[in-house]
Design a protein around this motif. Structure first.
Motif: not given
Length: 565
Positions: A178-191
């Motif tokens: 989750v933290a890793y994904d937030l680096l590249s697309s923080p706007e998609d935090y819900v997904k």
């Protein structure tokens, strides 16, 4: 001649109708007396039960219910009558709403032996999930209690307190992704949160993770969970209006649009197909569905029971957990002052070269308090899940509560009572710090009632608490979560009251900014994320089933399995 015959015919017909008005009068009189007697009974019961607004004949208080967020109205009624619990009539059936933590503890915890059944739920149970589902099961008779214990035992094997510690490795790795994904697309935090929560449950159940936020297990199953959550919120619109007018439920589905697709019994449900596929084709031996199928003969489990047990894992751990994490983000954005003590504690205990782990929990009291306040501030199951029902008549502080009555804990009111939580809408982790001036007594040691009470407490509580702690700690350590800044420099404001209206509520979509706190931390998140994905590779897999097409493609299987029952 013909004219005379016509006159004679009408004379004979008229003579036969002479008594017809008297029949109508008798029917109307009997109906009026029945209505008066029924309303008299309602008023008599109202005198004995906890106070509440005057019900109308037949419809009770149904049409007094607000269009949105009725739990706030129930809270206001308690304040109006200055009592901890109130009675609201849904049609001819009374519902008791508990708006006080101490009363909820006394009734649901200390009298759990009486208040652990479910009432009759026409919409959610009879037209929906049915009595094969642990969530809805009655426990009025010894045989019903025995069956409930079987289901509860099987569910505990999946997500019980002792079991969830075994899941920490992959739950930790999924949190790192989750933290890793937030680096590249923080706007998609819900997904990202939905993927994380669903993947953890999928690994537990099937030994197969969910890699993408576009996986149908997320997009379709969570949508169905949202629909189910909407079905048990008291209201004056369909389908819940059938609780007031139950005869409408008997109208055939084909000519009853108000049923919203409810009441279609399917013999080979989607979750059974997923369970059957994983149990007999999955590569991982230690999965929940393999255990359930291993116990199938011992407990004589049928198709619907296995389907319900599997589906309940998702209900207990996917939508609720992701919604809690969205609330966490909203709290950070709305109350940025609460982040500073969190960063100071995490920097002192953890540093920048690794993210926090469970071994750090005892040294992170502020983070523990932060997580508790997330669970208290905007609890997901805002009306405490499904209603309880006493298995016998009971009296509480002089108020009569009849057997089978809907009795429900209003978690919103309990968590917003200013006696326990002064300034309740302010997000304040200090409420849960030992020795803090903001701390107040509470009837349980956790300090919140987010997951329900007694024997009907949410099965997934331990899993949800474990996952929420590690993910909140990691995201607080790794990111600055704040209001989004527009191109002109102005800030995008957020509304802390803008939540959905379902049984499991979550914030309505909002924009924010989520950025790494430092370059060193960003590199750590990236390194740990890549390593986590490598360790999670063993859970790679995909199901062939899609909920959106399942029931059309498997009609023959429905018939086969219905024939075996």
């Amino acid at each position: 001649m013909l004219f005379d015959q016509v006159i004679d015919t009408f004379s004979i017909f008229g003579s036969r109708l002479d008594g017809f008005p008297n029949v109508i009068s008798i029917i109307l009189a009997v109906g009026a007396l029945a209505l008066i007697a029924d309303y008299g009974y309602m008023l008599w019961m109202r005198l004995k039960m906890p106070p509440g607004p005057l019900p109308w004949p037949i419809v009770g208080n149904t049409f007094m219910l607000p269009d949105n967020k009725p739990w706030i109205w129930f809270e206001e009624l308690s304040k109006k009558y200055n009592v901890p619990l109130v009675t609201v009539w849904i049609g001819r059936n009374p519902t008791v709403w508990i708006n006080d933590a101490w009363t909820a503890s006394e009734i649901f915890e200390k009298r759990a032996g009486i208040y652990s059944s479910r009432p009759r739920m026409l919409v959610f149970a009879e037209l929906g999930a049915g009595q094969s589902n642990l969530v809805n099961m009655y426990t009025f008779t010894p045989s019903q209690r025995d069956r409930w214990r079987v289901h509860r035992k099987l569910m505990h094997h999946g997500v019980g307190v002792q079991q969830v510690r075994r899941y920490r490795d992959f739950q930790n790795n999924e949190s790192k992704t989750v933290a890793y994904d937030l680096l590249s697309s923080p706007e998609d935090y819900v997904k990202h949160f939905e993927r994380y929560a669903t993947s953890v449950v999928s690994i537990i159940a099937f030994g197969r993770r969910v890699e993408s936020s576009q996986d149908p297990i997320i997009t379709e199953v969570i949508a169905s969970m949202h629909l189910a959550a909407d079905l048990n919120v008291p209201g004056k619109s369909f389908p819940m209006l059938m609780e007031t007018f139950p005869l409408l439920a008997k109208v055939p589905n084909a000519i009853a649009p108000w049923k919203h697709g409810l009441g279609r019994k399917r013999g080979f449900p989607f979750f059974y197909a997923l369970a059957d596929e994983a149990a007999h084709n999955g590569s991982h031996e230690d999965t929940y569905v393999k255990h359930v199928f291993g116990e199938k003969e011992k407990y004589n489990l049928d198709v619907n029971e296995i389907s319900a047990l599997t589906g309940n894992l998702f209900g207990a751990g996917s939508d609720t957990s992701s919604s809690t994490l969205i609330t966490f983000i909203l709290a950070c954005v709305a109350f940025p002052e609460t982040l500073v003590p969190a960063w100071e504690e995490l920097d002192r205990v953890v540093g920048t070269q690794r993210s926090p782990g469970w071994e750090d929990e005892e040294q992170l009291p502020y983070i523990r308090a932060f997580v508790k306040e997330v669970l208290r501030w905007r609890s997901v199951a805002i009306i405490g899940g499904q209603p309880h029902a006493p298995t016998q008549d009971d009296v509480y502080k002089g108020w009569f509560i009849p057997k089978g009555t809907w009795i429900q804990g209003n978690v919103w009111a309990i968590h917003h009572h200013d006696r326990e939580f002064p300034d309740p809408d302010r997000f304040n982790p200090g409420r849960y710090l030992t020795g803090s001036e903001d701390s107040r007594p509470f009837p349980n040691e956790k300090g919140y009632m987010t997951f329900g009470w007694g024997r009907r407490v949410c099965s997934g509580q331990a899993l949800a608490e474990q996952g929420t702690w590690i993910t909140v700690a990691r995201l607080l350590w790794g990111f600055n979560i704040e209001k989004k800044r527009r191109a002109d420099g102005s800030l995008v404001e957020v509304d802390i009251f803008d939540y959905t209206n379902g049984l499991n509520m979550r914030p309505q979509p909002f924009e924010c900014s989520i950025t790494p706190r430092s370059e060193e931390i960003r590199k750590t998140i990236e390194r740990e994320g890549k390593q986590a994905l490598e360790e999670l590779e063993q859970y790679r897999g995909e199901t062939k089933y899609r909920m959106s097409t399942f029931y059309q493609k498997n009609e023959l299987l429905f018939k086969q399995y219905m024939g075996q029952k």
